[in-house]
Design an enzyme around this catalytic site. Structure first.
Site, PDB file in Angstrom:
ATOM      1  N   ARG A 103       0.805  -1.213   0.000  1.00  0.00           N
ATOM      2  CA  ARG A 103       0.000   0.000   0.000  1.00  0.00           C
ATOM      3  C   ARG A 103       0.847   1.276   0.000  1.00  0.00           C
ATOM      4  O   ARG A 103       1.904   1.356   0.634  1.00  0.00           O
ATOM      5  CB  ARG A 103      -0.958   0.007   1.186  1.00  0.00           C
ATOM      6  CG  ARG A 103      -0.291   0.024   2.557  1.00  0.00           C
ATOM      7  CD  ARG A 103      -1.332   0.035   3.657  1.00  0.00           C
ATOM      8  NE  ARG A 103      -0.713   0.317   4.957  1.00  0.00           N
ATOM      9  CZ  ARG A 103      -1.399   0.595   6.053  1.00  0.00           C
ATOM     10  NH1 ARG A 103      -2.726   0.635   6.021  1.00  0.00           N
ATOM     11  NH2 ARG A 103      -0.787   0.846   7.181  1.00  0.00           N
ATOM     12  N   ARG A 157       1.448  -3.880   3.505  1.00  0.00           N
ATOM     13  CA  ARG A 157       2.517  -3.105   4.140  1.00  0.00           C
ATOM     14  C   ARG A 157       2.970  -1.963   3.228  1.00  0.00           C
ATOM     15  O   ARG A 157       2.906  -2.067   2.006  1.00  0.00           O
ATOM     16  CB  ARG A 157       3.714  -3.996   4.455  1.00  0.00           C
ATOM     17  CG  ARG A 157       4.670  -3.392   5.487  1.00  0.00           C
ATOM     18  CD  ARG A 157       5.629  -4.420   6.000  1.00  0.00           C
ATOM     19  NE  ARG A 157       6.276  -3.998   7.243  1.00  0.00           N
ATOM     20  CZ  ARG A 157       7.022  -4.775   7.990  1.00  0.00           C
ATOM     21  NH1 ARG A 157       7.203  -6.041   7.653  1.00  0.00           N
ATOM     22  NH2 ARG A 157       7.573  -4.326   9.101  1.00  0.00           N
ATOM     23  N   HIS A 158       3.423  -0.861   3.855  1.00  0.00           N
ATOM     24  CA  HIS A 158       4.049   0.219   3.096  1.00  0.00           C
ATOM     25  C   HIS A 158       5.467  -0.206   2.718  1.00  0.00           C
ATOM     26  O   HIS A 158       6.415  -0.015   3.487  1.00  0.00           O
ATOM     27  CB  HIS A 158       4.133   1.500   3.946  1.00  0.00           C
ATOM     28  CG  HIS A 158       2.816   2.126   4.258  1.00  0.00           C
ATOM     29  ND1 HIS A 158       1.859   2.382   3.312  1.00  0.00           N
ATOM     30  CD2 HIS A 158       2.305   2.588   5.429  1.00  0.00           C
ATOM     31  CE1 HIS A 158       0.810   2.964   3.875  1.00  0.00           C
ATOM     32  NE2 HIS A 158       1.052   3.093   5.168  1.00  0.00           N
ATOM     33  N   GLN A 159       5.636  -0.796   1.565  1.00  0.00           N
ATOM     34  CA  GLN A 159       6.983  -1.170   1.134  1.00  0.00           C
ATOM     35  C   GLN A 159       7.040  -1.174  -0.395  1.00  0.00           C
ATOM     36  O   GLN A 159       6.032  -1.374  -1.069  1.00  0.00           O
ATOM     37  CB  GLN A 159       7.403  -2.532   1.682  1.00  0.00           C
ATOM     38  CG  GLN A 159       6.647  -3.719   1.128  1.00  0.00           C
ATOM     39  CD  GLN A 159       7.112  -5.024   1.751  1.00  0.00           C
ATOM     40  OE1 GLN A 159       7.594  -5.078   2.872  1.00  0.00           O
ATOM     41  NE2 GLN A 159       6.980  -6.116   1.009  1.00  0.00           N
TER      42      GLN A 159
END
Length: 328
Positions: free
Chosen positions: A64, A123-125
């Site tokens: 995300r 996850r923010h990745q």
């Protein structure tokens, strides 16, 4: 005799009209059948491209992008997991960065492959290429947002936060109250060299993905075409969830039912950035054309066009069999 000739001419005329009418009907029927065949063939071809044989459809990764409705989407995913029977994991570590070392990338891949399917990871990745390490690629999805709208949200969030907190700590009294218009007019670095970028989330882990360059943009496009089953937009979240429902029913069946739920509305209200001010068209134009957001807009338009093409194929094609994941 004259009457007979008139009768024969009239009969020939009516016969010709009837034949012409039947011909038109026959031609129309053939064209409709041809169009339907081509439409379904297009849908099949598109799905064949989207769902490669080497995708591991038991796992979905939603890497995300911040300030693109990601908390709302995460909430929807958890609710769908409970209803549709899959597990969701959305870890967060204070101070973590979306760029991962080689060892972290390998550990992430090991972690995903060790989970009991069906499994959705959020996850923010930045994008991690499983194929680089000889592993099957999971299904990647994402949601992005109009770049200026996202910039505005970050700009004011960093100053004022939202109901849940955040913002304000790193600005002096003058800058904390500046609007985007004032920031642009003063040519602050914050507004001439926007820090928050979408492109690296799709470009991946290569250091070049952070360069705000055309190479990074083109690499992001290539990864979306090759590795992302779907990328939607926040502005068309209803459509995005409807498409996901068609593409990935195991995970997103009836996803639209949760968009306007009381819980989702509560999340949106709590995560809405405080004290946002309306930005002038002049400042927006500067951000669009004179900063690296111009590259972000190219990516955004690329994603939007791709999404609308998918919608046309998946939602409008007659008798399109969208459940081709295992049939191809």
């Amino acid at each position: 005799m004259c009457f007979r000739r008139r009768y024969m001419r009239r009969k020939l005329l009516y016969g010709s009209i009837a034949l012409l009418f039947m011909g038109v009907i026959s031609l129309t029927s053939r064209l409709l059948a041809k169009n339907a065949h081509e439409e379904n063939h297009l849908a099949y071809s598109f799905m064949k491209i989207q769902f490669k044989k080497d995708y591991d459809d038991r796992y979905v990764v939603f890497n995300r992008v911040p300030k693109c409705g990601s908390i709302t989407m995460t909430t929807i995913c958890y609710r769908l997991g409970a209803v549709n029977g899959f597990r969701v994991e959305s870890p967060f570590a204070e101070g973590e960065t979306p760029q991962k070392s080689l060892s972290e990338q390998k550990e992430f891949i090991r972690h995903i492959n060790s989970q009991d399917p069906p499994f959705l990871y959020i996850r923010h990745q930045y994008f991690i290429d499983f194929e680089r390490y000889g592993q099957k690629q999971p299904i990647y999805i994402n949601i992005i947002r109009d770049p200026v709208a996202r910039f505005e949200s970050f700009y004011y969030f960093s100053r004022y936060g939202n109901i849940r907190g955040g913002g304000g700590s790193k600005f002096d009294n003058e800058r904390i109250h500046e609007t985007v218009d004032e920031c642009v007019a003063k040519r602050r670095n914050e507004c001439t060299k926007p820090y928050w970028q979408v492109i690296p989330y799709f470009c991946g882990q290569d250091p070049g993905c952070l360069t705000r360059s055309r190479w990074a943009l083109e690499q992001a496009k290539k990864n979306i075409e090759k590795h992302y089953v779907f990328v939607g937009t926040l502005e068309y979240l209803d459509d995005s969830l409807e498409i996901l429902d068609r593409l990935l029913p195991t995970f997103f069946k009836n996803g639209n039912a949760f968009i306007h739920s009381q819980q989702s509305e509560k999340i949106r209200n709590e995560t809405y950035t405080r004290n946002k001010k309306k930005t002038s068209e002049k400042a927006k134009q500067f951000l669009r054309l004179e900063t690296s957001l111009s590259l972000e807009y190219e990516l955004y338009e690329f994603v939007r066009n791709r999404m609308f093409s998918m919608k046309q194929i998946l939602l409008s094609a007659s008798n399109a069999n969208v459940d081709l994941l295992r049939a191809i």
